[in-house]
Scaffold this motif. Structure first.
Motif, PDB file in Angstrom:
ATOM      1  N   ALA A 127      32.015 148.759  68.106  1.00  0.00           N
ATOM      2  CA  ALA A 127      33.172 148.260  68.851  1.00  0.00           C
ATOM      3  C   ALA A 127      33.828 149.389  69.647  1.00  0.00           C
ATOM      4  O   ALA A 127      33.879 150.534  69.217  1.00  0.00           O
ATOM      5  N   SER A 151      36.734 143.036  71.218  1.00  0.00           N
ATOM      6  CA  SER A 151      35.432 142.564  70.750  1.00  0.00           C
ATOM      7  C   SER A 151      35.543 141.083  70.481  1.00  0.00           C
ATOM      8  O   SER A 151      36.498 140.627  69.838  1.00  0.00           O
ATOM      9  N   ASP A 183      31.345 143.640  73.098  1.00  0.00           N
ATOM     10  CA  ASP A 183      32.447 144.496  73.519  1.00  0.00           C
ATOM     11  C   ASP A 183      32.839 144.134  74.942  1.00  0.00           C
ATOM     12  O   ASP A 183      31.975 143.957  75.806  1.00  0.00           O
TER      13      ASP A 183
END
Length: 148
Positions: free
Chosen positions: A2, A114, A119
């Protein structure tokens, strides 16, 4: 992996000056099928109140795309570009881009998040003249697809 939410608000130095030329506007207009004579004929543009030919609104991508590359080159962003798709692009014009403009672009990371293992990175590129006159703001959403 992330993206780090601490990236939000990160700004980058202004780009090099981009000098807008009549030929570049004409080439872009032809490429996107923009047939308005104000894109190629200075007299037609002046008749509309512009000092020179004006670019089609999406010409701003020519100026802003390279400026946004600083985000992708930032090792702290760590975005896997091989998995990136362009999710969205918006332009807010404060005035038309015109031949003879000398433009500077400044990039800022607006948001990271996210969603479902993907992402998402939103950038803003503020385009001004060398003298600081606001010309355009471009907002772009990049999506790095998850590996699952």
């Amino acid at each position: 992996m992330a993206l780090d939410a601490g990236l939000v608000g990160r700004g980058y130095p202004p780009s090099a000056v981009y000098e807008v030329g009549r030929a570049k506007i004409a080439e872009f207009a032809a490429a996107v099928g923009a047939a308005d004579p104000a894109h190629t004929d200075p007299d037609a543009a002046r008749a509309l109140g512009h000092p020179d030919v004006v670019a089609p609104p999406t010409f701003a991508i020519v100026v802003t795309l390279g400026a946004a590359d600083v985000v992708l080159a930032d090792p702290e962003v760590a975005l896997d570009y091989s998995r990136v798709v362009h999710g969205e692009q918006r332009f807010t014009h404060h005035r038309p881009i015109r031949a003879g403009d000398r433009l500077v672009s400044t990039t800022t990371i607006e948001a990271v998040r996210s969603v479902a293992g993907n992402d998402m990175l939103t950038t803003r590129v503020d385009v001004t003249t060398e003298d600081g006159e606001a010309v355009c703001t471009a907002t772009s959403l990049l999506v790095a697809r998850g590996t699952a």
